[in-house]
Write a protein that holds these residues in place. Structure first.
Motif, PDB file in Angstrom:
ATOM      1  N   ARG A   1       2.753  -1.302  19.230  1.00  0.00           N
ATOM      2  CA  ARG A   1       4.291  -0.965  19.341  1.00  0.00           C
ATOM      3  C   ARG A   1       4.496   0.462  19.700  1.00  0.00           C
ATOM      4  NH1 ARG A   1       2.544  -1.212  14.453  1.00  0.00           N
ATOM      5  NH2 ARG A   1       3.382   0.178  12.746  1.00  0.00           N
ATOM      6  N   ARG A   2       3.807   1.450  19.366  1.00  0.00           N
ATOM      7  CA  ARG A   2       4.054   2.788  19.606  1.00  0.00           C
ATOM      8  C   ARG A   2       3.969   3.163  20.889  1.00  0.00           C
ATOM      9  NH1 ARG A   2       0.259   2.910  15.756  1.00  0.00           N
ATOM     10  NH2 ARG A   2      -1.343   3.694  17.102  1.00  0.00           N
TER      11      ARG A   2
ATOM     12  N   PHE B   1       9.123  -8.365  12.930  1.00  0.00           N
ATOM     13  CA  PHE B   1       8.772  -7.054  12.475  1.00  0.00           C
ATOM     14  C   PHE B   1       8.704  -6.030  13.709  1.00  0.00           C
ATOM     15  CE2 PHE B   1       5.268  -4.184  12.214  1.00  0.00           C
ATOM     16  CZ  PHE B   1       5.472  -3.470  11.431  1.00  0.00           C
TER      17      PHE B   1
ATOM     18  N   ASP C   1      11.207  -2.746  14.092  1.00  0.00           N
ATOM     19  CA  ASP C   1      10.305  -1.453  13.988  1.00  0.00           C
ATOM     20  C   ASP C   1      10.534  -0.465  15.058  1.00  0.00           C
ATOM     21  OD1 ASP C   1       8.483   0.243  11.951  1.00  0.00           O
ATOM     22  OD2 ASP C   1       7.074  -0.105  13.739  1.00  0.00           O
ATOM     23  N   CYS C   2      10.865  -1.242  16.031  1.00  0.00           N
ATOM     24  CA  CYS C   2      10.863  -0.477  17.507  1.00  0.00           C
ATOM     25  C   CYS C   2      12.076  -0.116  17.788  1.00  0.00           C
ATOM     26  CB  CYS C   2      10.132  -1.461  18.336  1.00  0.00           C
ATOM     27  SG  CYS C   2       8.115  -1.363  18.379  1.00  0.00           S
TER      28      CYS C   2
ATOM     29  N   ILE D   1      14.960  -4.567   8.355  1.00  0.00           N
ATOM     30  CA  ILE D   1      13.724  -3.892   8.798  1.00  0.00           C
ATOM     31  C   ILE D   1      14.292  -2.521   9.038  1.00  0.00           C
ATOM     32  CG2 ILE D   1      11.580  -3.435  10.072  1.00  0.00           C
ATOM     33  CD1 ILE D   1      11.379  -6.550  10.006  1.00  0.00           C
ATOM     34  N   PHE D   2      15.199  -2.592  10.047  1.00  0.00           N
ATOM     35  CA  PHE D   2      15.497  -1.687  10.595  1.00  0.00           C
ATOM     36  C   PHE D   2      16.318  -0.547   9.405  1.00  0.00           C
ATOM     37  CE2 PHE D   2      18.963   1.220  12.592  1.00  0.00           C
ATOM     38  CZ  PHE D   2      18.455   1.869  13.399  1.00  0.00           C
TER      39      PHE D   2
ATOM     40  N   LYS E   1      14.084   1.139   7.180  1.00  0.00           N
ATOM     41  CA  LYS E   1      13.189   2.243   7.694  1.00  0.00           C
ATOM     42  C   LYS E   1      14.361   3.291   7.786  1.00  0.00           C
ATOM     43  CE  LYS E   1      10.719   3.180  12.131  1.00  0.00           C
ATOM     44  NZ  LYS E   1      10.205   2.716  13.085  1.00  0.00           N
ATOM     45  N   ASN E   2      15.470   3.346   8.141  1.00  0.00           N
ATOM     46  CA  ASN E   2      16.573   4.336   8.425  1.00  0.00           C
ATOM     47  C   ASN E   2      17.362   4.421   7.348  1.00  0.00           C
ATOM     48  OD1 ASN E   2      15.619   5.119  11.394  1.00  0.00           O
ATOM     49  ND2 ASN E   2      15.720   2.757  11.206  1.00  0.00           N
TER      50      ASN E   2
ATOM     51  N   ALA F   1       9.502  -5.075   5.723  1.00  0.00           N
ATOM     52  CA  ALA F   1      10.054  -3.606   5.926  1.00  0.00           C
ATOM     53  C   ALA F   1       8.915  -2.810   5.054  1.00  0.00           C
ATOM     54  CB  ALA F   1      11.372  -3.526   5.153  1.00  0.00           C
TER      55      ALA F   1
ATOM     56  N   THR G   1       6.216  -1.181   7.486  1.00  0.00           N
ATOM     57  CA  THR G   1       6.248   0.187   8.053  1.00  0.00           C
ATOM     58  C   THR G   1       5.720   1.281   7.526  1.00  0.00           C
ATOM     59  OG1 THR G   1       8.082   0.674   6.930  1.00  0.00           O
ATOM     60  CG2 THR G   1       8.433  -0.805   8.896  1.00  0.00           C
TER      61      THR G   1
ATOM     62  N   MET H   1      -1.167  -3.812   9.919  1.00  0.00           N
ATOM     63  CA  MET H   1       0.179  -4.438  10.086  1.00  0.00           C
ATOM     64  C   MET H   1      -0.083  -5.754  10.549  1.00  0.00           C
ATOM     65  SD  MET H   1       2.593  -1.551  10.792  1.00  0.00           S
ATOM     66  CE  MET H   1       2.514   0.141   9.825  1.00  0.00           C
TER      67      MET H   1
END
Length: 1090
Positions: A721-722, A748, A752-753, A781-782, A785-786, A866, A869, A874
């Motif tokens: 995914r990176r 997910f 995450d992306c 999830i977003f 993460k943020n 979540a 991450t 994973m």
């Protein structure tokens, strides 16, 4: 005088008639139509009160049961007719004569090899009891017990009937009850439990049988120490019947009880230990893909409470399947086997050698060598080598150099052990010495021992060190054998080396000569510096492979790695690969292929390696995108026994399935040896393939090929995914028709992306409920993460307000998920001291609303996403909690590999399974029993009469649950000739319109059918098993008797014996008698009244 003379004349006539019939029966013994006509004549004579001699009766029965067995069903019909004649005869002859007839028949039925014992016993049971009384009970019981274990279904069915009869007699207090229980040597409660178990085994529903076994097996009192010999024999009989059960679910229930309540000693006293072990010898019992597979902990507890030596003595004589044998071996502990004799240990080693699955075999070996460590350490050198040669096959690498060295070093009479060293010992102990770099201490110890022996005592060991160039070994060969050691170190002529060593080492046998030549090939190839030398010397690599040992394979693979030209003989590469045992050697061949073959050829080599070696071996270079994609999507699921074995290896030995390992290692290789651009390109290609699958297969079933492809793609996308350059493109993954596990993986990935979540929040109100859940998951999830960034931008309050309406969503699952997400976010905000008023209110409201359910609901897999991450491997972790097939997971999951998190994974997986069940709406429909006969719509009133048909419906065997008034109306509607009901039926015996209602006692039903057959009728019934014509392919006779069997007990054997035809009604699950009769009647009228 005239009257007496007339009587004598008549008697002579009867005697002559019987003698003639006896001769006729003997002539027609194998001619069934003729025998049937004779029987009909005898039946007519007896029915007309004209007696037949006892000799004739016996002659007829003997002719039927000893005639041709090719048409067993027809023979049973003939025997049924003969037994009806016997019953009629018994009513008309003196009691003493009748007793003699019955005693003779009981003696025949008690014969172990009698093919029709069950039929005779069932047909005449009441007569035996009535005429012979308690005197016949022991023989009757013994005969019943014998046929209970018969391989013939009809005999077993007869035994069930007899046991139920005996049960009813035991329940009635009286002389017969007491005599029977004394003969059985048990209590009434024990016999009732026995009879209940026997009767339930005929049920089709394994769950019903399992429940009955749980309640009734304890009533048998198997563990009592004061059981009588006769009751022990009965217990052994029922236990053998249970242990030989074909249905795995039923067998599992029996074994669970035995494992929990009995010990080895109990089973020995019952004489059941071999049968018990054989019953466990079914791999399906240990199928880890079955949630109800047999619990191995129970096996371990069973072993722990009994005599292990007795267990092993019985275990080593069974011809085991792979998985069950490994289950028993892994249940052993070191403290339990301390006193096991050496001979028994060797037999156990030989059993392990028969396991033909290398992973399972290796697991068994490792465990045996671990638990028997102290025993093995105490072995002499000879005993150790014998045991290892029993445990390992030729070519299996045994890495136990240190123990072998210690035993050689401590051996005080080494020269007496020289005969232990031969070619087989070389293949097991020394064949892979190059790969293992053969410990110098072992080789020096061996050489030192030999140096202290005279030359003629060196035996086979004098050939072993030829390929060693250390000074110790070259001095040894110079000193004892006058070998030119420079030739060993630098010789470039294979023929010269062989001639010299054959001359010096003085081979005594053909085996020694052959082995020495092979070692010379090893020495020669090990001395080569390049593959090109083979071509210069005009040597064929294929011949060298055939002539040498594994040292030659090792040397050729090493030479090939550095070769910079394509080998001209294309058969060399596959031949070399097929012989390679170790990854380092395989890597050398792969490096050669990568450098010298075309891209297409290299891909083919890689795939062939995977197929042959069950693993992937890649060069330390980047591969083509095409090959990466093939490897990331590689694998077809195995089936049958191979799959059970792979599942067991994964769950118990923690071996990752080979194709899953290929995919996992490919991802590692992709990460390590390629640049960003290639990884990004692979990511895009995977997205494209997934999109194509979604278009071509919008609907697909769980664990289908499409589902597996999507799992593999999702796993790879998560790991890569990176390298996603366009997060917006991931929105194409959010499809409502995907399987729930795929949705969760995609959620997910997207969560995450993506760089912001506004698009998801805007779309939420307009989505279907299932899509709403996916978007809520992505948002969570977003946001998790943020969280810090969103708080700084003062966005959290707005987000809470946008998500709040969904706690009143249209479906329960959406409402609960929204509540859980908001509660989780509110708690996080509170922990971080973010001042959001709505969050504080939500915590209280949700906790009050969900109450005690909240802790369990918080195991929802979407809440857990979540956290990934920051932690874990994973893709496999997410895949694991969606309960995929074991061969889709590339990581070993166990308490030892994942510690405390493992239990959490299991709990989340259970929550996922519950969510999947709820989302699919899987609710088992209740089974309902139809009232009366349900027939298709028809205007066939009196159609039978109109067509000149004569149809009799025999319902006298049916139980009380049948709606007989509805049955009568059906018969009237279709113009049946007669409806036959039981004598105790509440229907009056009368004529109703065109229908005659006839009452017939169950014991007279055979006579009724025979009488109708004499009028030209044919008797037809049905069964659910295969082997007879299907009812819709069968041509029904116009004069037809339809015989309906009892819903549980079916057709009694005496009635089955007089049937003309039996047809099959295919069954898919439970099929009651009402519906089965409907099908038969409808098919009859469809054929004749169309």
């Amino acid at each position: 005088m005239d009257f007496n003379a007339e009587i004598q004349c008549l008697q002579r006539g009867v005697a002559e008639r019987d003698e003639l019939l006896c001769e006729l029966v003997e002539i027609l013994r194998d001619h069934e139509p003729g025998l049937k006509r004779v029987l009909q004549s005898i039946y007519t004579l007896v029915q007309d009160n004209l007696l037949c001699s006892t000799q004739l009766v016996h002659k007829v029965i003997l002719a039927v049961i000893s005639g041709s067995q090719e048409e067993a069903s027809e023979r049973r019909r003939l025997l049924a007719r003969a037994l009806v004649c016997v019953q009629l005869q018994l009513r008309r002859i003196p009691a003493d004569d009748g007793a003699l007839v019955l005693q003779e028949l009981l003696a025949r039925a008690s014969d172990d090899v009698h093919p029709y014992a069950g039929q005779i016993l069932e047909h005449l049971f009441s007569d035996f009891v009535r005429v012979l009384g308690a005197d016949c009970f022991l023989r009757l019981l013994d005969a019943t017990r014998t046929i209970l274990l018969s391989k013939e279904p009809q005999d077993r069915k007869s035994s069930y009937f007899l046991i139920s009869k005996i049960q009813r007699m035991c329940e009635i207090d009286g002389e017969h009850s007491e005599a029977l229980l004394n003969g059985l040597q048990c209590s009434a409660q024990q016999w009732i439990a026995f009879a209940v178990i026997v009767s339930v085994l005929e049920e089709q529903d394994p769950n019903l049988i399992g429940g009955t076994l749980e309640t009734q097996l304890p009533q048998l009192q198997l563990m009592c120490s004061d059981l009588g010999e006769r009751w022990l024999a009965w217990l052994r009989t029922i236990c053998i019947r249970l242990l030989q059960e074909d249905r795995v679910q039923v067998l599992r229930k029996t074994l669970e009880y035995f494992l929990s309540h009995l010990s080895v000693e109990h089973l020995c006293r019952l004489g059941l230990l071999p049968e018990f072990l054989m019953a466990t010898n079914r791999s399906q019992l240990f199928n880890y893909e079955d949630d109800n597979c047999l619990n191995e902990e129970q096996v371990k507890q069973f072993v722990a409470k009994g005599n292990v030596e007795l267990l092993l003595e019985a275990l080593v004589v069974v011809s085991w399947e792979n998985v069950p044998l490994l289950v028993w071996i892994l249940s052993l502990k070191s403290e339990q086997v301390e006193s096991v004799p050496k001979e028994l240990f060797i037999k156990l080693c030989l059993k392990v050698q028969t396991i033909d699955n290398s992973l399972l075999q290796n697991g068994a070996r490792i465990h045996l060598m671990l638990i028997f460590k102290d025993t093995i350490d105490c072995f002499s050198l000879r005993d150790y080598m014998v045991c290892m040669e029993s445990l390992f096959n030729k070519g299996d690498p045994l890495r136990d150099s240190q123990r072998l060295q210690d035993k050689i070093a401590n051996c005080t009479d080494f020269e007496e052990h020289i005969d232990c060293f031969n070619q087989r010992s070389f293949d097991i102990f020394f064949r892979y010495i190059i790969f293992d770099n053969w410990q110098p201490s072992l080789s020096h110890t061996l050489c030192s021992k030999m140096g202290n022996l005279p030359k003629h005592k060196h035996g086979f060991l004098r050939f072993v060190f030829i390929t060693k160039h250390d000074k110790l070994f070259t001095n040894f060969y110079r000193k004892f054998y006058n070998v030119d050691t420079s030739l060993l170190q630098t010789g470039k002529s294979l023929e010269e080396i062989q001639v010299h060593l054959l001359d010096r080492l003085d081979c005594q046998t053909d085996e020694e000569t052959s082995f020495l030549k092979a070692r010379c090939v090893d020495l020669f190839t090990l001395n080569l510096d390049s593959w090109g030398q083979l071509e210069e010397l005009n040597l064929d690599p294929l011949e060298l492979m055939e002539q040498g040992t594994y040292d030659t394979i090792f040397a050729l693979a090493r030479l090939l790695k550095s070769h910079r030209k394509r080998v001209t003989d294309e058969t060399v590469l596959p031949a070399l690969m097929s012989r390679i045992k170790f990854e380092d050697d395989l890597k050398n061949v792969v490096d050669y292929a990568y450098k010298n073959l075309t891209e297409e050829e290299f891909e083919s080599v890689t795939i062939n390696i995977i197929i042959q070696k069950k693993s992937v071996c890649l060069p330390d270079e980047k591969l083509s995108i095409s090959l990466f994609l093939k490897l990331l999507l590689y694998g077809e699921p195995t089936t049958g026994m191979a799959r059970i074995e792979e599942a067991y290896a994964y769950n118990t030995l923690h071996f990752v399935e080979s194709s899953a390992g290929v995919r996992y290692n490919t991802l590692l290789h992709l990460e390590e040896y390629t640049n960003y651009q290639m990884k990004s390109q692979v990511f895009k290609e995977l997205l494209r393939i997934n999109g194509k699958l979604s278009i071509e297969h919008p609907q697909y079933t769980e664990n289908s090929k499409v589902h597996r492809q999507k799992m593999r793609i999702a796993s790879a996308l998560i790991e890569l995914r990176r390298y996603c350059d366009d997060p917006k493109s991931l929105e194409t993954l959010l499809l409502p028709n995907d399987q729930l596990g795929i949705n969760i993986m995609h959620e997910f990935l997207v969560g995450d992306c993506v760089k912001n979540i506004d698009w998801a929040l805007d779309a939420l109100p307009n989505l279907e409920p299932r899509q709403q859940e996916s978007y809520l998951s992505i948002a969570y999830i977003f946001i998790s993460k943020n969280l810090e960034k969103l708080n700084k931008k003062n966005k959290l309050s707005e987000i809470f307000s946008l998500l709040l309406p969904f706690i009143m969503g249209s479906t329960r699952s959406t409402r609960i998920l929204a509540q859980l997400i908001l509660h989780k976010l509110a708690v996080k905000c509170k922990e971080k001291s973010f001042c959001i008023h709505l969050a504080e209110v939500l915590v209280q409201k949700v906790e009050k609303s969900l109450g005690e359910k909240l802790p369990d609901l918080q195991s929802d897999p979407r809440l857990w996403l979540a956290e990934l991450t920051m932690d874990y491997d994973m893709s496999d972790c997410i895949l694991y909690i969606t309960n995929p097939p074991f061969d889709e997971i590339g990581t070993r999951f166990s308490s030892s590999t994942h510690g405390r998190q493992y239990n959490r994974f299991k709990k989340i997986g259970q929550a996922f399974a519950a969510s999947k069940l709820a989302s699919s709406g899987e609710v088992a429909p209740p089974q309902t029993r139809s009232e009366g006969l349900t027939l298709p719509p028809t205007d066939a009133n009196n159609s039978g009469k109109a067509a000149g048909l004569e149809l009799i419906l025999v319902a006298s065997l049916l139980g009380g649950e049948i709606n007989f008034p509805a049955l009568r109306r059906t018969c009237e509607k279709f113009g049946f000739h007669s409806l036959v009901v039981a004598d105790e039926s509440h229907l009056a015996e009368a004529s109703s319109g065109n229908l005659s209602i006839v009452k017939v006692k169950s014991e007279n039903l055979v006579e009724f059918i025979l009488a109708k057959q004499a009028e030209g009728y044919k008797a037809v019934s049905s069964k659910g098993s295969a082997g007879t014509p299907k009812f819709d392919h069968f041509e029904f006779p116009k004069k037809c008797i339809l015989v309906l069997g009892h819903e549980n007990n079916g057709i009694p054997i005496n009635v089955a014996g007089v049937l003309d035809y039996v047809v099959e009604i295919p069954q898919f699950g439970f099929l009651d008698t009402n519906f089965g009769a409907s099908l038969l009647i409808w098919e009859f009228f469809k054929q004749h009244c169309a």
